[in-house]
Design a protein around this motif. Structure first.
Motif, PDB file in Angstrom:
ATOM      1  N   PHE A 102       1.029  -1.021  -0.039  1.00 16.28           N
ATOM      2  CA  PHE A 102       0.245   0.137  -0.270  1.00 16.28           C
ATOM      3  C   PHE A 102       0.858   1.552  -0.253  1.00 16.28           C
ATOM      4  N   GLU A 103       2.620   0.928  -0.196  1.00 17.74           N
ATOM      5  CA  GLU A 103       3.288   2.777   0.221  1.00 17.74           C
ATOM      6  C   GLU A 103       3.111   3.314  -0.570  1.00 17.74           C
ATOM      7  N   ASN A 104       2.519   2.607  -1.939  1.00 18.39           N
ATOM      8  CA  ASN A 104       2.338   3.789  -3.172  1.00 18.39           C
ATOM      9  C   ASN A 104       1.076   3.780  -3.693  1.00 18.39           C
ATOM     10  N   LEU A 105      -0.027   3.915  -2.927  1.00 21.74           N
ATOM     11  CA  LEU A 105      -1.333   3.718  -3.761  1.00 21.74           C
ATOM     12  C   LEU A 105      -1.878   4.518  -2.388  1.00 21.74           C
ATOM     13  N   SER A 106      -0.998   5.726  -2.297  1.00 21.56           N
ATOM     14  CA  SER A 106      -1.959   7.031  -1.698  1.00 21.56           C
ATOM     15  C   SER A 106      -3.642   7.602  -1.997  1.00 21.56           C
ATOM     16  N   ARG A 107      -3.017   7.604  -3.437  1.00 20.14           N
ATOM     17  CA  ARG A 107      -4.521   8.028  -4.002  1.00 20.14           C
ATOM     18  C   ARG A 107      -5.555   6.990  -4.268  1.00 20.14           C
ATOM     19  N   LEU A 108      -5.470   6.192  -3.994  1.00 18.89           N
ATOM     20  CA  LEU A 108      -5.837   4.751  -4.001  1.00 18.89           C
ATOM     21  C   LEU A 108      -8.076   5.369  -3.290  1.00 18.89           C
ATOM     22  N   THR A 109      -9.017   5.583  -4.236  1.00 18.68           N
ATOM     23  CA  THR A 109     -10.250   6.122  -3.763  1.00 18.68           C
ATOM     24  C   THR A 109     -10.671   4.928  -3.697  1.00 18.68           C
ATOM     25  N   SER A 110     -10.629   3.473  -3.845  1.00 17.45           N
ATOM     26  CA  SER A 110     -11.586   2.293  -3.290  1.00 17.45           C
ATOM     27  C   SER A 110     -11.044   1.103  -3.941  1.00 17.45           C
ATOM     28  N   LEU A 111     -11.209   0.131  -3.185  1.00 16.30           N
ATOM     29  CA  LEU A 111     -10.086  -1.058  -2.981  1.00 16.30           C
ATOM     30  C   LEU A 111     -11.663  -1.589  -2.383  1.00 16.30           C
ATOM     31  N   ASP A 112     -11.746  -3.064  -3.290  1.00 17.58           N
ATOM     32  CA  ASP A 112     -12.446  -3.875  -3.341  1.00 17.58           C
ATOM     33  C   ASP A 112     -11.351  -5.630  -3.517  1.00 17.58           C
ATOM     34  N   LEU A 113     -12.017  -6.038  -2.181  1.00 11.54           N
ATOM     35  CA  LEU A 113     -11.046  -7.557  -2.172  1.00 11.54           C
ATOM     36  C   LEU A 113     -11.894  -8.679  -1.618  1.00 11.54           C
ATOM     37  N   ASN A 114     -12.752  -8.226  -2.226  1.00 10.63           N
ATOM     38  CA  ASN A 114     -14.215  -9.465  -1.727  1.00 10.63           C
ATOM     39  C   ASN A 114     -13.996 -10.749  -1.669  1.00 10.63           C
ATOM     40  N   ASP A 115     -14.312 -11.083  -1.377  1.00 12.44           N
ATOM     41  CA  ASP A 115     -14.283 -13.151  -1.914  1.00 12.44           C
ATOM     42  C   ASP A 115     -12.717 -13.783  -2.533  1.00 12.44           C
TER      43      ASP A 115
END
Length: 263
Positions: A102-115
């Motif tokens: 996650f270190e370079n994902l600082s601008r991420l607004t949506s994360l889907d790790l379902n299932d």
């Protein structure tokens, strides 16, 4: 005749890329040019490279890798890093997320790790301070990192169908949280600090709750939908008038012996 500009967009070729490489097309410049020409979108020199440039830019902001039986957090996500706004990795068999993912994902607004098959989430998720939507349903999580409290823009959190035993105290710091789904876990306790969240919807159904937590009375001021069915609750200790703005309040399949007088 009516001032409408119509362009036919076709697939780009290598010759096109070379031809228009010298132009700097941005959405802002297009909008400014449109305003200057009285609302007519002009060809500068034509609309096609503008749309192609916008398409390429958009492609860099989202990555979707679903139903690929991935076991590891994909390197492609880590490599794209700062450009990403949305990551969808649902319906895989990912069981581990490296701490540096996650270190370079600082601008991420949506994360889907379902299932997936995740048993824990690294503390570094607290670095995703722009995150508004986090989906972790149908994993094997028994607890959530306390660093979630740093996700101050988080609006929607879905951890349905895991192994969580409580609603963490740190949730009280999620001041933008509107939708929380913790159904189908083994929750027995809800922290009183949850009352500080301006929740609109809260699903705590099919857990092991034996009583109505006091935090919910305060939440009645903002809640629109509350699902507490399939728990072990035997009575409601305070007046239902606390939920004057709530549209849906589900309590089926509990152990209620009587209903409040003000029902």
């Amino acid at each position: 005749p009516d001032g409408t500009f119509v362009a036919q967009v076709t697939a780009p070729t290598e010759a096109d890329d070379a031809k228009y490489a010298k132009y700097d097309f941005t959405v802002q410049k297009v909008a400014k040019k449109k305003e200057q020409k009285g609302g007519v979108l002009m060809s500068i020199p034509c609309l096609r490279p503008i749309l192609l440039g916008m398409e390429k830019k958009a492609a860099k902001t989202k990555i979707e890798m679903c139903r690929m039986r991935l076991e590891d957090f994909p390197d492609e996500v880590i490599e794209m890093g700062i450009n990403l706004r949305e990551v969808v990795l649902s319906s895989n068999v990912i069981n581990f997320i490296p701490p540096d993912a996650f270190e370079n994902l600082s601008r991420l607004t949506s994360l889907d790790l379902n299932d997936n098959m995740l048993q824990d989430i690294p503390d570094q998720i607290g670095l995703l301070t722009d995150l508004t939507t986090l989906q972790l349903r149908r994993n094997r999580l028994s607890e959530l990192p306390t660093t979630l409290r740093k996700l101050v823009r988080l609006n929607t959190l879905d951890v349905n169908d895991n192994l969580l035993q409580e609603v963490p105290q740190s949730f009280g710091l999620l001041v933008e949280l509107r939708h929380l789904n913790m159904g189908n876990n083994v929750v027995e306790h809800i922290s009183e600090h949850l009352k500080d969240c301006p929740l609109h919807s809260f699903d705590i159904s099919n857990n092991k709750m034996t009583e109505m937590p006091e935090a919910l009375e305060e939440l009645g001021k903002t809640l629109r939908d509350l699902s507490m069915h399939e728990n072990r609750i035997s009575y409601i200790p305070w007046a239902l008038k606390a939920f004057q703005y709530t549209k849906t309040f589900s309590m089926r399949k509990n152990q209620l012996m009587f209903l409040p007088e003000d029902l």
